[in-house]
Design an enzyme around this catalytic site. Structure first.
Site, PDB file in Angstrom:
ATOM      1  N   GLY A  37       2.993   9.448  -8.607  1.00  0.00           N
ATOM      2  CA  GLY A  37       2.755   9.901  -7.267  1.00  0.00           C
ATOM      3  C   GLY A  37       3.039   8.753  -6.344  1.00  0.00           C
ATOM      4  O   GLY A  37       3.330   7.511  -7.094  1.00  0.00           O
ATOM      5  N   GLY A  38       3.377   8.900  -5.109  1.00  0.00           N
ATOM      6  CA  GLY A  38       3.350   7.813  -4.117  1.00  0.00           C
ATOM      7  C   GLY A  38       5.076   7.241  -3.912  1.00  0.00           C
ATOM      8  O   GLY A  38       5.903   8.002  -4.612  1.00  0.00           O
ATOM      9  N   ASP A  39       5.166   6.126  -3.267  1.00  0.00           N
ATOM     10  CA  ASP A  39       6.444   5.751  -2.780  1.00  0.00           C
ATOM     11  C   ASP A  39       6.933   4.536  -3.742  1.00  0.00           C
ATOM     12  O   ASP A  39       6.330   4.413  -4.726  1.00  0.00           O
ATOM     13  CB  ASP A  39       6.221   5.586  -1.209  1.00  0.00           C
ATOM     14  CG  ASP A  39       7.668   5.698  -0.491  1.00  0.00           C
ATOM     15  OD1 ASP A  39       8.379   4.845  -0.955  1.00  0.00           O
ATOM     16  OD2 ASP A  39       7.896   6.328   0.141  1.00  0.00           O
ATOM     17  N   THR A  79       6.847   0.977  -4.962  1.00  0.00           N
ATOM     18  CA  THR A  79       5.749  -0.304  -5.036  1.00  0.00           C
ATOM     19  C   THR A  79       6.327  -1.375  -5.961  1.00  0.00           C
ATOM     20  O   THR A  79       7.285  -1.300  -6.594  1.00  0.00           O
ATOM     21  CB  THR A  79       4.424  -0.048  -5.573  1.00  0.00           C
ATOM     22  OG1 THR A  79       3.421  -0.837  -5.161  1.00  0.00           O
ATOM     23  CG2 THR A  79       4.363   0.183  -6.934  1.00  0.00           C
ATOM     24  N   HIS A 103       5.783  -4.756  -8.666  1.00  0.00           N
ATOM     25  CA  HIS A 103       4.968  -5.321  -9.498  1.00  0.00           C
ATOM     26  C   HIS A 103       5.556  -6.810  -9.637  1.00  0.00           C
ATOM     27  O   HIS A 103       6.705  -6.870  -9.677  1.00  0.00           O
ATOM     28  CB  HIS A 103       4.824  -4.689 -11.000  1.00  0.00           C
ATOM     29  CG  HIS A 103       4.240  -3.209 -10.850  1.00  0.00           C
ATOM     30  ND1 HIS A 103       2.877  -2.806 -10.360  1.00  0.00           N
ATOM     31  CD2 HIS A 103       4.710  -2.244 -11.191  1.00  0.00           C
ATOM     32  CE1 HIS A 103       2.781  -1.602 -10.331  1.00  0.00           C
ATOM     33  NE2 HIS A 103       3.650  -1.075 -10.866  1.00  0.00           N
ATOM     34  N   SER A 143      -3.057  -1.457  -4.456  1.00  0.00           N
ATOM     35  CA  SER A 143      -2.213  -0.106  -4.618  1.00  0.00           C
ATOM     36  C   SER A 143      -2.673   0.784  -5.685  1.00  0.00           C
ATOM     37  O   SER A 143      -3.157   0.231  -6.785  1.00  0.00           O
ATOM     38  CB  SER A 143      -0.527  -0.313  -4.693  1.00  0.00           C
ATOM     39  OG  SER A 143      -0.118  -1.122  -3.779  1.00  0.00           O
ATOM     40  N   GLY A 180      -1.743   4.680  -7.748  1.00  0.00           N
ATOM     41  CA  GLY A 180      -1.040   5.771  -8.093  1.00  0.00           C
ATOM     42  C   GLY A 180      -1.116   6.279  -9.346  1.00  0.00           C
ATOM     43  O   GLY A 180      -1.176   5.438 -10.112  1.00  0.00           O
ATOM     44  N   GLY A 206      -2.282   3.566 -12.624  1.00  0.00           N
ATOM     45  CA  GLY A 206      -3.464   3.014 -12.099  1.00  0.00           C
ATOM     46  C   GLY A 206      -3.506   2.538 -10.777  1.00  0.00           C
ATOM     47  O   GLY A 206      -3.055   2.802  -9.775  1.00  0.00           O
ATOM     48  N   CYS A 211       4.670   1.399  -0.413  1.00  0.00           N
ATOM     49  CA  CYS A 211       4.360   2.811  -0.511  1.00  0.00           C
ATOM     50  C   CYS A 211       4.601   3.491   0.722  1.00  0.00           C
ATOM     51  O   CYS A 211       4.051   4.444   1.332  1.00  0.00           O
ATOM     52  CB  CYS A 211       2.732   2.751  -0.580  1.00  0.00           C
ATOM     53  SG  CYS A 211       2.095   2.033  -1.917  1.00  0.00           S
TER      54      CYS A 211
END
Lengths: 76, 208
Positions: free
Chosen positions: B75-77, B79, B81, B141, B143, B154, B172
């Site tokens: 889910g979400g926009d 991100t 890492h 963050s 998700g 996570g 996000c």
């Protein structure tokens, strides 16, 4: 005919957006197959087919919102 | 309920993703739940809700600078890492914990806020903006994905992440600045200490 229903996802969640159909009308699916993925806020949720058969129609297209308890598609 | 803790170290994002899927299958088959820690080389991941305007540069330009770009089922926009960010994958069985996505996300936020408090950082979760913030700056963050009511993905805890890497995106989909635990505290935080503290808080919240 068996409807694929958007299940209860949690308290206060009334709808979810269809992100992706994993099957198209005419495809055969088995009970328990993940047929459609919905998103709500920060979660994606895979909805399973409730029955084995042929996906005959899609009621909520990708990018559109479905209501909890509402029909996403139909298996025959 | 048994929760197995694992540390995968520095691992390629897509490789970790495949391992995560195997962990989900194992939990669906009745295996122990998993709390997995790792870090990833720089990678932008595009959740299902990613909007084109969340990218501030061409994807090709970003990839040319050595940053992977991967579309995934979270889910979400968008991100980011990168090394210095502690990534937490929680593979939890909501069949036995109540089938409530909102409650689970709130529990993750609670653990994140408690973790930061342990380090003396006052953080809050903001209604409507999933994640955890220090003042207006986002520090963690969140998700998740869910298959057969077993969770994956996570949290991304920015411990010492190179914040300049966030210049490529609107994290996000929000117009927020990012921060790190190091920046919030003005000193270096040990990654192992964060793992230990997170594990304690997570098990407190979920081992019941």
């Amino acid at each position: 005919m068996t409807n694929i229903i958007l299940p209860e996802l949690g308290e206060g969640i009334a709808k979810a957006t269809v992100a992706c159909w994993h099957a198209k009308p005419g495809d055969r699916v088995k009970a328990g197959d993940e047929v459609v993925e919905v998103v709500t806020d920060k979660a994606t949720f895979n909805v399973e087919s409730p029955a084995s058969g042929k996906l005959v129609s899609i009621a909520v297209a990708e990018g559109k919102d479905g209501a909890v308890g509402g029909v996403l598609g139909t298996i025959e | 309920m048994q929760i197995q803790t694992e540390d995968w170290g520095m691992v390629d994002y897509m490789q970790a993703y495949q391992r995560q899927r195997q962990a989900v299958d194992a939990v669906i088959a009745g295996g122990p739940e998993r709390l997995i820690f790792c870090e990833h080389p720089p990678v932008l991941t595009l959740g299902r809700m990613t909007r084109p305007e969340s990218f501030l540069f061409d994807k090709e330009d970003i990839q040319r600078q050595g940053i992977q770009v991967e579309a995934i089922d979270r889910g979400g926009d968008v991100t980011l890492h990168a090394p210095g960010q502690l990534v937490v994958y929680a593979v939890m069985d909501l069949n036995v914990r109540g089938k409530d996505l909102k409650r689970y996300l709130k529990q993750l936020e609670y653990v994140a806020v408690a973790l930061l408090k342990d380090f003396g950082i006052l953080a809050i979760s903001v209604p409507g903006k999933r994640g955890v913030f220090v003042d207006a700056d986002k520090i963690i963050s969140i998700g998740i994905g869910v298959r057969k009511w077993v969770t994956y993905h996570g949290l991304g805890i920015n411990v010492s992440t190179d914040l300049s890497l966030f210049r490529f995106i609107r994290p996000c989909g929000l117009d927020v600045r990012m921060t790190t635990m190091n920046k919030a505290l003005g000193k270096a935080v040990d990654m192992q200490d964060v793992r230990t503290a997170f594990t304690k808080r997570f098990l407190e919240a979920f081992r019941s």
